[in-house]
Design an enzyme around this catalytic site. Sequence first.
Site, short mmCIF file in Angstrom:
data_model
loop_
_atom_site.label_atom_id
_atom_site.label_comp_id
_atom_site.label_asym_id
_atom_site.label_seq_id
_atom_site.Cartn_x
_atom_site.Cartn_y
_atom_site.Cartn_z
N GLU A 189 10.48 -9.33 3.40
CA GLU A 189 11.26 -8.56 3.37
C GLU A 189 12.25 -8.25 4.72
O GLU A 189 11.57 -7.33 5.65
CB GLU A 189 9.95 -7.03 3.78
CG GLU A 189 9.44 -6.85 2.06
CD GLU A 189 8.52 -5.29 2.24
OE1 GLU A 189 8.33 -5.36 3.08
OE2 GLU A 189 8.47 -5.01 1.48
N GLU A 382 6.98 -7.95 -5.16
CA GLU A 382 5.93 -6.59 -4.88
C GLU A 382 6.71 -5.70 -5.82
O GLU A 382 7.39 -4.93 -6.22
CB GLU A 382 5.87 -6.11 -3.90
CG GLU A 382 5.42 -7.48 -2.64
CD GLU A 382 5.08 -6.39 -0.92
OE1 GLU A 382 5.69 -5.27 -1.13
OE2 GLU A 382 5.34 -7.68 -0.44
C1 BGP Z 1 5.42 -4.09 2.02
C2 BGP Z 1 5.04 -4.88 2.37
C3 BGP Z 1 3.12 -5.55 1.92
C4 BGP Z 1 2.88 -4.02 1.17
C5 BGP Z 1 3.26 -3.25 0.52
C6 BGP Z 1 2.61 -1.98 0.33
O1 BGP Z 1 6.19 -3.49 3.16
O2 BGP Z 1 5.07 -6.21 2.24
O3 BGP Z 1 2.47 -5.90 2.63
O4 BGP Z 1 1.82 -3.28 2.54
O5 BGP Z 1 3.95 -2.77 1.19
O6 BGP Z 1 2.39 -1.04 1.25
P1 BGP Z 1 1.47 0.56 2.12
O7 BGP Z 1 0.53 -1.48 2.22
O8 BGP Z 1 2.04 0.40 3.70
O9 BGP Z 1 0.75 1.11 0.99
#
Ligand code: BGP
Length: 485
Positions: A189, A382
């Site tokens: 990201e 993701e």
């Molecule tokens: C993205 C990241 C991850 C992950 C995901 C979910 O931005 O790449 O590392 O954690 O989001 O977010 P969160 O863990 O805050 O729910």
Amino acid sequence: MFPENFLWGGATAASQVEGGFDQGGRGLDTQDMRPGNFQCTRQQKNDWKYKKMTREKFEKARRCQEKGEYPFRWGSEQYTHYQEDIALFAEMGMKVYRMSVSWSRIYPNGDDERPNPEGLAHYKNIFQECHKYGIKVFVTMLHYAVPVHLIDAYGGWKSRKMIDLYLRYARTLFEQFGDDVDYWLPFNEINAGRFHPYNGVGIIEEEEEHVDQTVFQCLHHQFIANALTVKLARSMVPGKPVGCMIARFCHYPATCSPEDNLTQLQDEQYTNWFYTDVMVRGKYPAYMDRYFRGKQVSVRFEEGDRELLAAWTVDFVAFSYYFTQVSTADANWEKTDGNLVIANKNPYLKSSEWGWQMDPTGLRITLNQIYDRYQKPVFIAENGLGAVDRLEADGSVHDGYRIDYLKSHIQAMGDALEDGVDLIGYTPWGIIDLVSCGSVEMSKRYGVIYVDADDEGHGTFQRYRKDSFYWYQECIRQNGNVKLI
Ligand code: BGP
């Protein structure tokens, strides 16, 4: 219809899943410094005040040598559970595992002359374990966690010196793991620098006079590091695809007013397209000139930078996708939470317990837009639902809500494939429960595999199969034909 060789998988990041922060010669990294705010309510944990890094918090974390109140220091203890985890991935039929390497496990300070042999051995073991089951490996080289020494000594990505140090790390990974890794991703990201500067580019905002100027200069250094990594990959790991990735923020205009539509266009340009345009098309897009002028930002290019960006572009486009939001010229529009951002609310959508607006159709739209723009293979790196799960006495977890989420998004992927999108893979986020990146807690679970640990790190860390585990296993077996499941 999903193609025969579609890459069904799952994703994690070292800082969130691995733990073992003081084992195997690893150095401290920037995520180890983020506190769990144990005494806070869920709402507070999501407040920017608690999410953002300050000098005071940073120094307090440095003074704590133990695990303390720092959940990334233990994660899901995958450092010692990796064999079991990969066996579960194999049982599910996963074709690919997206994971990240911890920079500070390879170079504990980031600028050491030689890599840490124990760190190299650890990842070699993980890769061998994956190969044992025929699981391909997709490596994120930098998923937010930068060795703390690089923040102290160079000010993070503010310094152009970071490019050389990152390249040293990249060279080591290609040398050591060239044959083990199938897909490479230099930066997770990359647009995070803009919406979470500490995570993205390793700066403490309160110390910057002109945050936008600093952030975009840091991002420029990351773009150059990305281009040079692609260049290095072409000679050291020829034939292995290298991708780019953004957190994709899909926006809908609030109304059909021209103002809202212009706002939507600009939101898309500034939060999404800028980043992929640089890494896929190889140059800064014209629309950013005006944006930079408005913010009094002037990015310093060194001689040869433009040529590097143009020459070394990526092979595929990856993104994370969790929710969609509304673009409007109305500043008073109702708000909700999103992935490290505050989003405008959409009355047509339902939200997760954390306020993220669920939208499978938005995924289909996004896939079409990205493929239409670049004509490069697309990878969903993701996606998933963060929710509170309950472990029953018999070891089961009934997470029908997660199955619904996955099912609807996979259905949308199937539709996008029918639309003609060259979608090559899907790695749902936090395939095994891990510490959440935004709110630094375990209770926000994404996994189809449950990890018995609470927000403060109490628990057995035993793994359990949720209902969604069996569902995803069947989904892979049916190659995404969700109508059969
Ligand atoms: C993205 C990241 C991850 C992950 C995901 C979910 O931005 O790449 O590392 O954690 O989001 O977010 P969160 O863990 O805050 O729910």
